[in-house]
Design an enzyme around this catalytic site. Structure first.
Site, mmCIF file in Angstrom:
data_model
loop_
_atom_site.group_PDB
_atom_site.id
_atom_site.type_symbol
_atom_site.label_atom_id
_atom_site.label_comp_id
_atom_site.label_asym_id
_atom_site.label_seq_id
_atom_site.Cartn_x
_atom_site.Cartn_y
_atom_site.Cartn_z
ATOM 1 N N CYS A 240 -7.653 -0.120 -5.714
ATOM 2 C CA CYS A 240 -6.546 -0.046 -6.672
ATOM 3 C C CYS A 240 -6.266 1.424 -6.909
ATOM 4 O O CYS A 240 -7.108 2.126 -7.478
ATOM 5 C CB CYS A 240 -6.885 -0.764 -7.972
ATOM 6 S SG CYS A 240 -5.587 -0.640 -9.230
ATOM 7 N N ASN B 192 0.965 1.628 -15.507
ATOM 8 C CA ASN B 192 0.482 0.270 -15.742
ATOM 9 C C ASN B 192 -0.866 0.387 -16.465
ATOM 10 O O ASN B 192 -1.481 1.449 -16.478
ATOM 11 C CB ASN B 192 0.387 -0.538 -14.437
ATOM 12 C CG ASN B 192 -0.535 0.099 -13.417
ATOM 13 O OD1 ASN B 192 -1.045 1.193 -13.604
ATOM 14 N ND2 ASN B 192 -0.743 -0.575 -12.304
ATOM 15 N N ASN C 7 -6.321 -2.596 0.027
ATOM 16 C CA ASN C 7 -5.406 -3.214 -0.944
ATOM 17 C C ASN C 7 -4.176 -3.644 -0.141
ATOM 18 O O ASN C 7 -3.401 -2.793 0.300
ATOM 19 C CB ASN C 7 -5.055 -2.174 -2.003
ATOM 20 C CG ASN C 7 -4.527 -2.736 -3.299
ATOM 21 O OD1 ASN C 7 -4.159 -1.966 -4.173
ATOM 22 N ND2 ASN C 7 -4.475 -4.039 -3.461
ATOM 23 N N GLU D 189 -7.918 -6.934 -10.863
ATOM 24 C CA GLU D 189 -6.506 -6.684 -11.147
ATOM 25 C C GLU D 189 -5.851 -7.894 -11.813
ATOM 26 O O GLU D 189 -6.122 -9.042 -11.434
ATOM 27 C CB GLU D 189 -5.753 -6.348 -9.855
ATOM 28 C CG GLU D 189 -6.115 -4.997 -9.268
ATOM 29 C CD GLU D 189 -5.090 -4.537 -8.256
ATOM 30 O OE1 GLU D 189 -3.885 -4.565 -8.562
ATOM 31 O OE2 GLU D 189 -5.498 -4.149 -7.143
ATOM 32 N N CYS E 297 1.993 0.249 -8.355
ATOM 33 C CA CYS E 297 0.751 0.125 -7.585
ATOM 34 C C CYS E 297 0.586 1.395 -6.774
ATOM 35 O O CYS E 297 1.436 1.716 -5.935
ATOM 36 C CB CYS E 297 0.794 -1.098 -6.686
ATOM 37 S SG CYS E 297 -0.656 -1.265 -5.625
ATOM 38 N N GLY E 298 -0.487 2.130 -7.017
ATOM 39 C CA GLY E 298 -0.686 3.407 -6.354
ATOM 40 C C GLY E 298 -0.915 3.287 -4.864
ATOM 41 O O GLY E 298 -0.387 4.082 -4.075
#
Length: 310
Positions: free
Chosen positions: A245, A179, A21, A236, A94-95
């Site tokens: 993600c 989110n 990512n 996403e 965003c992790g």
């Protein structure tokens, strides 16, 4: 060169990723660089720009209205992760990005964080506490919640999803991880590979701010040595399919654990196309169940935008 893009010339950036990512990262401690949605989309373009699933601006919280709100509740959150999707739209959190963000702060000399130490970070999805480990970072992602709890209580699911490559509509669960996510369970690896995520899945009802959609396949057996195992792909919002993600992995673990019943474990390994991340459930200090995400973070390049980048 347009005025919009001329203002970016000379901008220093880094490129990083967490399990594939990937992000463009910009250090802007004093909030001097106001990067527009159009500029974000340009920088994240994989053919005309640097390329990335999103852009992360590192700015001291006091220089952003959202950051000031975070500081009011947690004065330790000096740094704010200003995250944008690859199309320029704002995203709450965003992790994978927050791990890469902290690694970027360390690499830039903006913070010192030794293994075993923690750093408090402000995001639009709330405060996140990030700990450095021997091989990466772990993040307290905060509490999770079902987005449509009444539907879950009544039917055990809350939405329906149509996706290219799947012959029939599938039931799903929508999970708030700071989110929004909607998780679909698939039967096997062939179904997972055959799902076409070049097209956005259709979710009904869709959460109020849109949703990321995860397609998850439980391992067989699901649990080995008290650890649950899932494989997953994700589409996403504002990006399309990504290699990983982090918040989506957490949401997939939430949904699979719910479907598996009361004997399901609290520790999970989630395999995505870009690698594997860890997910753990634990009692949070606020009395709610929290989710911890762990995984690597890598900075692969540093650069400066030239006048020829257009």
């Amino acid at each position: 060169m347009t005025d919009t893009h001329a203002s970016l010339v000379g901008l220093r950036f880094s490129k990083g990723h967490g399990t594939g990512n990937d992000f463009v990262l910009v250090a802007d401690p004093d909030g001097d660089h106001q990067i527009s949605p159009e500029q974000v989309a340009y920088l994240c373009d994989r053919r005309r720009g640097i390329g990335g699933d999103g852009l992360i601006r590192a700015v001291r919280s006091k220089h952003l209205p959202e950051g000031q709100a975070v500081l009011a509740g947690n004065p330790d959150a000096e740094w704010f992760m200003d995250y944008r999707n690859g199309d320029g739209s704002l995203s709450e959190m965003c992790g994978n990005g927050v791990r890469v963000f902290v690694h970027f702060l360390i690499e830039q000399g903006l913070v010192v964080l030794h293994p075993g130490s923690e750093l408090v970070i402000g995001t639009r999805g709330g405060v996140k506490v990030v700990a450095r480990t021997e091989h990466g970072y772990r993040v307290d992602m905060g509490p999770w919640a079902f987005i449509f709890p009444e539907s879950v209580a009544e039917r055990g699911m809350d939405s329906l999803v149509d996706a290219a490559g799947l012959a029939v509509t599938r039931p799903a669960l929508s999970v708030d991880m700071g989110n929004p996510h909607t998780v679909v369970a698939l039967a096997d690896a062939d179904e997972l590979a055959g799902t076409n995520l070049n097209e956005a899945p259709v979710v009904s009802p869709v959460p109020p701010h849109g949703t990321n959609v995860e397609f998850a396949v439980p391992a067989e057996p699901l649990v080995t040595d008290d650890v649950g195992h899932i494989s997953m792909r994700v589409h996403e919002r504002g990006v399309g399919e990504t290699l990983s993600c982090g918040t989506g992995a957490c949401a997939a673990a939430v949904a699979t654990r719910f479907w598996a019943g009361s004997d399901a474990p609290d520790t999970w390994q989630v395999t995505v196309p870009g690698g594997t991340v860890g997910v753990r459930f634990f009692p949070g200090p606020d009395g709610r169940e929290h989710v911890e995400l762990s995984g690597p973070a890598v900075i692969v390049a540093d650069g400066v935008l030239s006048p020829l980048f257009e």
